[in-house]
Motif scaffolding. Structure first.
Motif, PDB file in Angstrom:
ATOM      1  N   PRO C  41      33.567 107.089 -45.721  1.00 26.00           N
ATOM      2  CA  PRO C  41      32.702 107.101 -45.597  1.00 26.00           C
ATOM      3  C   PRO C  41      32.020 106.439 -44.153  1.00 26.00           C
ATOM      4  CG  PRO C  41      33.440 105.611 -47.291  1.00 26.00           C
ATOM      5  CD  PRO C  41      34.395 106.145 -46.820  1.00 26.00           C
ATOM      6  N   MET C  42      33.040 105.765 -43.407  1.00 25.31           N
ATOM      7  CA  MET C  42      32.949 105.196 -42.591  1.00 25.31           C
ATOM      8  C   MET C  42      33.245 106.632 -41.279  1.00 25.31           C
ATOM      9  SD  MET C  42      35.451 102.850 -40.404  1.00 25.31           S
ATOM     10  CE  MET C  42      36.549 103.824 -40.428  1.00 25.31           C
ATOM     11  N   ARG C  43      33.755 107.957 -41.494  1.00 29.06           N
ATOM     12  CA  ARG C  43      34.360 108.640 -40.410  1.00 29.06           C
ATOM     13  C   ARG C  43      33.496 110.102 -39.993  1.00 29.06           C
ATOM     14  NH1 ARG C  43      38.365 106.228 -37.851  1.00 29.06           N
ATOM     15  NH2 ARG C  43      40.145 106.118 -38.977  1.00 29.06           N
ATOM     16  N   SER C  44      31.866 109.758 -41.207  1.00 27.29           N
ATOM     17  CA  SER C  44      30.875 111.176 -40.442  1.00 27.29           C
ATOM     18  C   SER C  44      29.931 110.924 -40.766  1.00 27.29           C
ATOM     19  CB  SER C  44      32.019 112.289 -41.336  1.00 27.29           C
ATOM     20  OG  SER C  44      31.586 112.982 -41.255  1.00 27.29           O
ATOM     21  N   ALA C  45      29.339 111.290 -40.001  1.00 27.89           N
ATOM     22  CA  ALA C  45      27.620 110.981 -40.408  1.00 27.89           C
ATOM     23  C   ALA C  45      27.141 112.509 -40.405  1.00 27.89           C
ATOM     24  CB  ALA C  45      26.882 110.385 -38.984  1.00 27.89           C
ATOM     25  N   VAL C 113      31.788  99.345 -41.103  1.00 20.08           N
ATOM     26  CA  VAL C 113      31.371 100.679 -40.829  1.00 20.08           C
ATOM     27  C   VAL C 113      30.911  99.442 -39.467  1.00 20.08           C
ATOM     28  CG1 VAL C 113      28.979 101.287 -41.170  1.00 20.08           C
ATOM     29  CG2 VAL C 113      30.578 101.010 -42.920  1.00 20.08           C
ATOM     30  N   ARG C 114      29.934  98.327 -39.064  1.00 24.44           N
ATOM     31  CA  ARG C 114      29.502  98.072 -38.520  1.00 24.44           C
ATOM     32  C   ARG C 114      30.646  97.234 -37.486  1.00 24.44           C
ATOM     33  NH1 ARG C 114      28.689  91.551 -38.011  1.00 24.44           N
ATOM     34  NH2 ARG C 114      30.152  91.667 -37.299  1.00 24.44           N
ATOM     35  N   ASP C 115      32.020  97.809 -37.330  1.00 25.14           N
ATOM     36  CA  ASP C 115      32.903  97.077 -36.846  1.00 25.14           C
ATOM     37  C   ASP C 115      34.037  98.006 -35.929  1.00 25.14           C
ATOM     38  OD1 ASP C 115      31.723  94.565 -36.878  1.00 25.14           O
ATOM     39  OD2 ASP C 115      32.806  93.550 -38.244  1.00 25.14           O
ATOM     40  N   THR C 116      34.294  98.571 -37.368  1.00 22.46           N
ATOM     41  CA  THR C 116      35.114  99.683 -36.668  1.00 22.46           C
ATOM     42  C   THR C 116      34.586 100.187 -35.391  1.00 22.46           C
ATOM     43  OG1 THR C 116      36.171  99.728 -38.590  1.00 22.46           O
ATOM     44  CG2 THR C 116      36.814 101.567 -37.789  1.00 22.46           C
ATOM     45  N   PRO C 117      35.901 100.535 -34.293  1.00 26.76           N
ATOM     46  CA  PRO C 117      35.466 101.272 -32.953  1.00 26.76           C
ATOM     47  C   PRO C 117      34.672 102.192 -32.888  1.00 26.76           C
ATOM     48  CG  PRO C 117      37.173  99.874 -32.439  1.00 26.76           C
ATOM     49  CD  PRO C 117      37.067  99.717 -34.238  1.00 26.76           C
ATOM     50  N   PRO C 122      27.569 102.592 -37.454  1.00 30.23           N
ATOM     51  CA  PRO C 122      26.943 101.561 -38.043  1.00 30.23           C
ATOM     52  C   PRO C 122      25.230 101.288 -37.530  1.00 30.23           C
ATOM     53  CG  PRO C 122      27.893 102.338 -35.208  1.00 30.23           C
ATOM     54  CD  PRO C 122      27.904 103.156 -36.015  1.00 30.23           C
ATOM     55  N   ALA C 123      24.618 102.187 -37.543  1.00 28.05           N
ATOM     56  CA  ALA C 123      23.414 102.152 -36.701  1.00 28.05           C
ATOM     57  C   ALA C 123      22.499 101.351 -37.870  1.00 28.05           C
ATOM     58  CB  ALA C 123      22.390 103.206 -36.411  1.00 28.05           C
ATOM     59  N   PRO C 124      22.429 101.423 -39.562  1.00 29.83           N
ATOM     60  CA  PRO C 124      21.325 101.263 -40.230  1.00 29.83           C
ATOM     61  C   PRO C 124      22.198  99.336 -40.115  1.00 29.83           C
ATOM     62  CG  PRO C 124      22.622 103.021 -41.000  1.00 29.83           C
ATOM     63  CD  PRO C 124      23.338 102.842 -39.748  1.00 29.83           C
ATOM     64  N   ILE C 125      23.201  99.302 -39.956  1.00 30.54           N
ATOM     65  CA  ILE C 125      23.636  97.919 -40.870  1.00 30.54           C
ATOM     66  C   ILE C 125      23.835  96.798 -39.041  1.00 30.54           C
ATOM     67  CG2 ILE C 125      24.664  97.611 -42.742  1.00 30.54           C
ATOM     68  CD1 ILE C 125      27.439  98.401 -41.576  1.00 30.54           C
TER      69      ILE C 125
END
Lengths: 530, 312, 502, 284
Positions: C41-45, C113-117, C122-125
């Protein structure tokens, strides 16, 4: 009893400018056991007549008249299908293209046996082996599984003959069977045909443009011209008392009957010298093809030297080396004492102005997309010897010189006859006023009557222009009449050389003797056959 | 013996070609604008995230160093990982290769018999009405865009008549046959004319050949001459063209793959190209090239088997 | 001997032919142009993956059928007085592998989600300061400052909870094979570039859900093919039916197209960083030249509503009464003539989608009428994004959507010049707007917030930060055999509650 | 060509039937008509191909619009006629660019042989190894859609076919005696190549080029379908067909007429190719 009777045969092809009648109202009979010669120049309808007898004309041809064989009219497809291959067989001019390249020769010979006699494949192949033996193919058993491209031209023709003989036909049609072959091979094939005629009582029709060949084996001869029979009868009668002008012309044009055109100048200085010349090419695998191997020879100023040999003898390669089209791999070529090997740039251009060449094929040697006037003019302006306009004018003069009507100037080679094309080739070569002219088989593709004219023209030009001529040929009879000296080549090596008179009178090498003996000659044949 | 040397020579021949291909496929992708990372991360990705990923994948290194890494990996049989899917490129290709291969096989099975039948009919009746009809049809077949035909077929046979599925690969052999029927027919309708024209031309030309006259002179019936002599001699150029066409289809099937939703190598390639998935493009071009080279090799060997002159 | 051999061969051939197919018959088949490119879930928007994440990973909160925030993995939550501390209590839930979902997993997932480069979004949190597992079932989130939309953002697609133990153990491989999920479904098979097959997660916390046997999310780029597949019964749901085929599909009684409202807005982006659109008069003229009603009619056959504001009409605080820069070609022409526009040709960049292309063509024609000359340059997605982000364009018709109904993310993305994306790469930068963005986020009072966002809409629409074109609904088609399936404005399928008639 | 010694008539008397004349005539007629329409598009076309008429979208063929209108109210007939410009141009440049490159490579490679030949042919092998369509897609996809990039792609890829064709022909022609004669006469290589060799290999290239033009147009249309075609609002047939697809039930005329145009133009090209090859007796 006649094996076949042709009655009022006519053949018409549709052409650009209306129908063209290739054969007009031709009638003749073939008697059992005889060999009939059909002679004529190209376009005379001799081949078409021959092919019509076997129903091998293209579909667009329309056929008139009757071809009677044992009461059957072979113009009817069913009758033809029943007869061909069994009763009537045929061999062709170009054996290479008449064999299926993808099938072993054993199978090709066996094929009609399987079909006509219902033999099994094994039986048929056994029979095929006998046939190949009968046509004197060496190592016939080994050759059974060879493919056509692995055989020489003579071999291929023997295979075709074996195929034709497979079903023991009564009639063999031979359409220029030796034209594409070397003289010695030609002699062997003709001897083979003669044997077959004698031993199997095989009736034959031999189509040829060469009266010499006809004279070797034929009992009777038909002369055709422009689709019509102009004369027929026993050869001897015909030669001694020709009734028709064309027959007379044909006979006087025979090389053996041409006037002597030599011009002996024994003491002139050498103009071109070949010193231990070799041209080796890489062949298949690790083999090396020694196209020319250690040849030393000199061409004297003003003489006409003949280079004679069969295919693969290296005679053309030598000529191409002299003119710089092939680079020697060994030895040297001197022109006026200076080496011309490896010349470049200006020096090469200058040398090429001095030595020019006329080629074998009248049509292939001219650019089909260029008018003949341009073709003749091109060397002049490309070498900067004239402006384009001047060159075009000069081209007309050159056309006069080689006796070409100026009205042809704008035509392309495709609209000219073979003889005219060859004259264009000569005019182009002479445009640069060379000192040496190399003529590579220049008449071998021409009819004899035209050959006689071209030889006459060359003789005149040779005198007028003070040309040194290297005449490459396989035809010893022509060479004898036309050349001062002769060099005999075999498999890249010089076998013998000397003045024409000496060599012909007293050939030193066995090969030379074979060559001279094999050359078909009308008068010798007549004398021999009787 | 000859045959083996021939194969050996042909195989040796492939090496410089493959090196050239690897270089071209690498440069093709690298020198061209467009950023794969943005597409992978999605439009909302921050510039920081984009930069971080570029670094992680080594996309910020020099071209030469990237190429050397790439070649080094390829030599070890590693085509790299997809930027987009983060999966080994080879896994992706292996997943789709069978589909495309099946489709092409299907197309060939459909096309070749039809081609031979039509070409032979046309050639034997050269100039007559069957020839004219076949020639006209083959010209028409060549001029209709495949995707247009495909859309119409999907409408007609899929929706109106309901005979064939308009998408998918199906399950099992019969399922594949059923599902790939429309894609295969759509491709065949274009391929068969190309081959038919070629074969017909060759047949007509060979029918005038001298050896055919010689066969007639032997008294062989036309049917036999045709089957045993004319056909084998005519097949060679068409076989060559078939090789070219198979190579073309491996990539050219992309249109039917998309219209009929049968993702195969073509669809993978399109996706990779549009997504700038560098390593997938490189891997695919290499695989394509390899397959093409192999197809050509097979065709050459077949030719050599038929034609003794090729081996020498 | 021979017949026996033949029979054996035949039998083995037959068995090859009828290799048993996996039982997919009861799955809901969803056809979409958008691809699942990763299961992390972190990998794509990107669309496609977004839909997938929602089905695989539960978030702390969820949006219920009425569109309101409802308990998700968090059964209850409390917000401190100053709005900076949120304490959530997790329910007793398990991952698909049977392991319990703990506060540790929640903290891990959010911080990842917030910290992985290279985290995609990451914007929502971003306002999250610290996250802490108070005990196994209590999570305490501390914000940097009060942030009204934060709870809503916890429902966003990439805030799904993943297994800390599994991800730490396997790294990226955790999202390729045997993926551990927390949502209603788990992965049955993933065929990248083709389809994702999902099956119910037996450990899903909502009892009785999912109500179906799972689904196939099939990727079909060609629009006509999707429709053909639907009509021939090879799909149950189609996302993005081309507007031109809506009539054809709805004419068929077997299919319904409810036209669910979306948070999508089509906008004409203008490049403020270079002439001519650095000139407000030219921008206003360009906006007034566009007959958005006619465009909506021509492109969507009236399905979409002409847009009047720079933000989607389904967002909170959207101002339906805003009327500035309306269609007025005569006034637009006059403005262009007096604007100092030098008549040079400008470039309309367009990505290869039929809808955008048509808008571009209409834009070009309508602008031509006021003397604004433009040429169209089509670019594939890769080139489009690099040209857009680097400002190598003058105008482009494109779209965006918002993950939540709260406008915060939308305005940060599309209007804010200081939020990292240069106001959707228009390079529009109005410090006043930027200030309003932060105020709106920090303001907890509903009426005051409404006023702030109204003001923001007024300023940006008047200044033409971009030209609003239209608000389209989701053009999704559903087989009438399906019940309870729809799409939320945040691009999430309500799949877990859907049933399929046999 | 196999050597045929069928009948020993001199070349000029060999019955050269005017085979293929009918094909050639029809082909020239069709292509000529399209070229005329394209050249006079401004006069022939009833309307501006890009003029929108939102009041008359999806109008069926009728007196006002002979081929109907599309979804933006543009007159299909006018778009088809103006599209002829693009597609004929596409066929022309798409063939000419690779032809020129290919002919040059083929001439040099075939004539000089040796190391030059080896290097050039290895280059050909490499290019051939890339499936044609994939490479075109890759190049167009990477460089961006549009005709110009399509031409670039064709130029980079399609020359191979010409190079091989020309090389094979040159290998035959250069052995012919008139080329040997030109060498023996000391003509410069450039003159031999362009004045003597080239004119004699042009026949089969021309025949191939006409068929190739069809390939170019069809492949271009496929690119349009994949979203990599001509730039909007350019009236290009392939793009029109692919844009019209969703309307195939609702408004069949949008993709039917451009499709028909493409088929007729291609038909013309192929007929010319066929006619030429039958006249010159060259097999395809």
């Amino acid at each position: 009893m006649s094996v076949i009777s042709i009655r009022n045969l006519s053949v018409t092809f549709p052409g650009d400018a209306g129908p063209v009648q290739a054969v007009k109202d031709v009638s003749f009979d073939l008697e059992e056991g005889e060999i009939l010669g059909i002679v004529g120049e190209s376009g005379s309808g001799k081949s078409v007549t021959c092919r019509a007898m076997l129903g091998l004309l293209p579909r667009r041809a329309t056929l008139g008249g009757r071809i009677l064989h044992h009461g059957q009219d072979l113009t009817q497809p069913a009758a033809m299908q029943a007869a061909r291959g069994r009763d009537i067989a045929m061999i062709f001019q170009n054996p290479a293209s008449h064999l299926d390249p993808l099938m072993t020769i054993g199978d090709q010979v066996a094929e009609p046996l399987i079909f006509h006699f219902g033999m099994s494949r094994a039986e048929a192949r056994a029979e095929a082996l006998k046939l190949l033996d009968a046509v004197q193919i060496r190592d016939a058993a080994g050759r059974m599984s060879a493919y056509p491209h692995q055989l020489s031209g003579g071999m291929k023709q023997r295979v075709l003959i074996a195929t034709a003989l497979a079903c023991r036909p009564k009639l063999l049609l031979a359409d220029e069977p030796t034209t594409a072959l070397d003289v010695t091979v030609q002699a062997e094939i003709l001897a083979l045909l003669k044997t077959l005629n004698r031993e199997r009582n095989l009736t034959m029709a031999l189509v040829s443009h060469d009266l010499g060949v006809i004279a070797e084996i034929c009992h009777r001869v038909i002369v055709m011209r422009q689709g019509e029979i102009v004369e027929s009868g026993r050869l001897r009668d015909l030669v001694h008392a020709p009734k028709h002008d064309y027959t007379r012309l044909l006979i006087t044009s025979q090389p053996g009957r041409l006037p002597q055109m030599t011009d002996q100048r024994p003491d002139s200085a050498p103009l071109i010298e070949l010193r231990d010349l070799s041209l080796h090419f890489p062949g298949k695998g690790d083999k090396v093809v020694r196209a020319v191997d250690g040849v030393s020879l000199s061409v004297r100023q003003g003489e006409c030297l003949a280079i004679v040999g069969e295919s693969g003898s290296g005679k053309s390669t030598v000529a191409r080396a002299v003119i710089g089209l092939n680079a020697p791999t060994g030895g040297d070529i001197l022109y006026e004492g200076r080496s011309v090997v490896g010349l470049k740039g200006e020096a090469l251009t200058a040398f090429r102005r001095k030595v020019q060449m006329v080629f074998q094929s009248p049509f292939d040697s001219l650019n089909p997309r260029m008018s003949i006037q341009r073709t003749i003019a091109e060397p002049l302006w490309r070498h900067g010897l004239a402006t384009k306009a001047e060159a075009m004018d000069r081209a007309l003069e050159l056309m006069d010189m080689v006796e070409l009507p100026r009205s042809l100037a704008g035509r392309r080679p495709g609209m000219l006859s073979g003889g005219q094309c060859q004259r264009v080739g000569i005019a182009r070569a002479l445009a640069l006023s060379p000192r040496v002219l190399i003529a590579d088989e220049v008449t071998s593709a021409l009819d004899v009557t035209i050959q006689a004219q071209i030889l006459k023209l060359l003789t005149r030009l040779r005198k007028e222009q003070d040309l040194t001529v290297i005449y490459i040929s396989h035809d010893l009879t022509v060479v004898r009449k036309f050349c001062d000296r002769v060099a005999v080549f075999r498999t890249g090596q010089l076998v013998e050389s000397g003045t024409t008179a000496e060599v012909y009178a007293d050939p030193k090498a066995a090969y030379t003797r074979d060559l001279i003996a094999a050359a078909p000659d009308l008068d010798q044949a007549l004398a021999g056959v009787t | 013996m000859h045959y083996l040397t021939f194969i050996g020579r042909r195989l040796l021949h492939i090496v410089p070609v493959l090196i050239g291909i690897s270089l071209v496929s690498f440069l093709l992708v690298m020198l061209v604008p467009g950023d794969p990372v943005r597409l992978v991360l999605g439009p909302r990705a921050t510039d920081d995230a984009v930069a971080a990923m570029r670094e992680a994948w080594g996309l910020d290194r020099s071209l030469l160093s990237q190429y050397l890494t790439y070649v080094g990996n390829v030599v070890q049989g590693n085509l790299g990982d997809s930027l987009k899917y983060r999966l080994p490129v080879w896994d992706l290709i292996a997943q789709y290769l069978p589909r495309t291969a099946f489709l092409i096989g299907y197309v060939l099975a459909m096309t070749v018999p039809v081609t031979v039948l039509l070409a032979v009919t046309a050639a034997r009746r050269e100039g007559d009405w069957p020839d004219q009809v076949i020639r006209l049809l083959s010209v028409l077949g060549m001029t209709i865009p495949v995707f247009w035909l495909a859309v119409i077929f999907a409408r007609l046979f899929g929706i109106q008549l309901g005979w064939f599925p308009v998408s998918g690969y199906g399950e099992g052999f019969l399922g594949h046959l059923h599902h790939l029927f429309l894609p295969a027919v759509s491709t065949s309708l274009w391929l068969a004319p190309v081959l038919t024209r070629n074969l017909r031309g060759a047949l007509v030309q060979q029918m005038d050949a001298d050896y055919v006259a010689a066969c007639r002179a032997k008294g062989l019936p036309e049917r036999l001459i045709f089957r045993r002599h004319i056909l084998p001699n005519s097949v060679l150029p068409t076989l060559n063209l078939l090789g070219v066409m198979i190579a073309f289809l491996i990539g050219g099937s992309v249109v039917v793959e998309i219209v009929y939703a049968v993702p195969g190598l073509g669809a993978l390639m399109i996706g990779a190209v549009l997504g700038r998935d560098y390593f997938v493009i490189q891997g695919l071009t290499l695989v394509y090239a390899l397959v093409t080279v192999l197809v050509t090799l097979v065709i050459d060997l077949l030719t050599a088997a038929i034609d003794p002159r090729t081996v020498g | 001997m021979k017949p026996a051999l033949t029979r054996m061969l035949l039998a083995s051939a037959a068995s090859l032919l009828f290799i048993a197919a996996p039982a997919l018959a009861d799955k809901i088949r969803i056809g979409s142009p958008y691809q699942t490119s990763t299961l992390d879930p972190m990998r794509s928007a990107a669309a496609g993956s977004i839909e997938t994440f929602g089905q695989l990973y539960s978030r702390l909160l969820r949006i219920d059928e009425a569109g309101q925030l409802a308990p998700g993995l968090a059964e209850t939550w409390e917000v401190s007085e100053d709005g900076k501390i949120i304490t959530l209590t997790l329910r007793d839930a398990k991952f698909s592998n049977g392991e319990p979902i703990t506060a540790e997993d929640v903290v891990f997932s959010l911080l990842r989600v917030r910290d992985t480069p290279d985290s995609a979004y990451p914007a929502p949190i971003q306002t999250l300061d610290t996250a802490e597992a108070v005990d196994a079932s209590t999570v305490k989130l501390t914000l940097k400052h009060a942030f009204a939309p934060f709870l809503g953002n916890l429902e966003v697609f990439n805030a799904g909870i993943v297994s800390k133990a599994d991800v730490e153990a396997r790294g990226e491989a955790a999202f390729v094979e045997n993926v551990v999920t927390s949502g209603p479904y788990m992965v049955e098979a993933w065929i990248p570039n083709d389809r994702l097959i999902i099956a119910p997660n037996p450990n899903y916390w909502r009892t009785g859900f999912p109500k179906n046997e799972g689904a196939e999310l099939i990727e079909i780029p060609a629009a006509t093919t999707r429709v053909s597949m639907l009509l021939s019964g090879e799909l149950d749901v189609v996302r993005d039916v081309p507007w031109s085929q809506v009539a054809e599909v709805t004419a068929n009684p077997g299919y319904a197209m409810p036209m669910e409202p979306s948070t999508v807005v089509y906008v004409g982006l203008l490049n403020h960083a270079r002439p001519p659109f650095d000139n407000i008069a030219v921008r206003q003229a360009a906006a007034m030249a566009l007959d958005t009603a006619a465009i909506a009619q021509a492109v969507t056959f009236g399905a979409a509503k002409p847009a009047n504001s720079t933000i989607p009409n389904t967002l909170k605080y959207y101002d339906p009464d805003l009327k500035v820069n309306g269609f007025d070609p005569a006034a637009a022409k006059a403005m262009i003539d007096s604007s100092g526009y030098d008549g040079s040709e400008l470039t309309i960049l367009v990505s290869e989608s039929a809808e955008s292309e048509q808008q571009a063509v209409l834009m070009q024609a309508l602008w031509a009428q006021i003397g604004l000359k433009a040429k169209i340059e089509k670019a594939d997605a890769g080139t489009f994004w690099s040209r857009l982000t680097s400002g190598d364009y003058d105008a482009t018709p494109t779209w965006y959507y918002n993950e939540t109904t709260d406008p915060d993310l939308a305005v940060r993305w599309a209007l804010c010049g200081a939020c990292g994306n240069n106001a959707y790469y228009t390079f529009y930068a109005n410090p006043e707007v930027d200030k309003l963005v932060e105020q709106g986020a920090a303001e907890l009072d509903e009426t005051k917030r409404a006023a702030i966002y109204a003001e923001m809409q007024r300023i940006t629409t008047t200044e033409v930060s971009q030209i609003p074109i239209y608000y389209p609904p989701f053009a999704n088609a559903y087989s009438t055999a399906l019940h309870g399936l729809g799409m939320t404005p945040a691009l999430q399928w309500t799949l877990e509650g859907a049933t399929l008639d046999k | 060509m196999t050597e045929t010694s069928a009948i020993n008539l001199p070349a000029r008397d060999r019955p050269r039937l005017k085979k293929g004349t009918i094909e050639l005539a029809i082909g020239v007629l069709i292509v000529g008509a399209w070229i005329l329409a394209a050249a006079g598009a401004g006069i022939v076309a009833p309307a501006d191909p890009n003029a929108l008429d939102l009041a008359a979208v999806l109008a069926p063929p009728g007196p006002a619009h002979l081929m109907g209108t599309d979804n933006l109210g543009r007159d299909i007939l006018s778009r088809v006629i103006h599209g002829a410009r693009i597609d004929i141009w596409m066929g022309f440049i798409g063939v000419l660019a690779p032809l020129c490159i290919g002919v040059l490579v083929g001439l040099v490679s075939g004539y000089y042989g040796g190391m030059t030949d080896t290097i050039l042919m290895r280059l050909v092998d490499i290019t051939v190894a890339f499936p044609f369509f994939i490479l075109v897609i890759a190049i167009v996809g990477l460089l961006g859609p549009g005709l110009a990039n399509y031409f670039v792609a064709l130029g980079l890829v399609a020359w191979v076919a010409y190079a091989r064709l020309v090389r094979a022909e040159v290998l035959v022609v250069k052995r012919l005696e008139f080329v040997q004669a030109a060498k023996a006469l000391g003509f410069p290589d450039r003159a031999i190549l362009f004045r003597h060799v080239l004119p004699n290999v042009l026949g089969s290239i021309t025949i191939y080029a006409w068929t190739d033009a069809v390939m170019v147009i069809l492949a271009g249309a496929s690119l349009g379908f994949l979203g990599l075609g001509a730039q909007p609002p350019t009236a290009e047939w392939g793009v029109m067909i692919s844009d019209g697809q969703p309307y195939i039930v609702q408004a069949w005329w949008i993709c039917f007429f451009p499709g028909l145009a493409m088929v007729t133009l291609s038909l013309g090209f192929i007929l010319i190719s066929d006619g030429l090859s039958r006249r010159l007796r060259v097999s395809q």
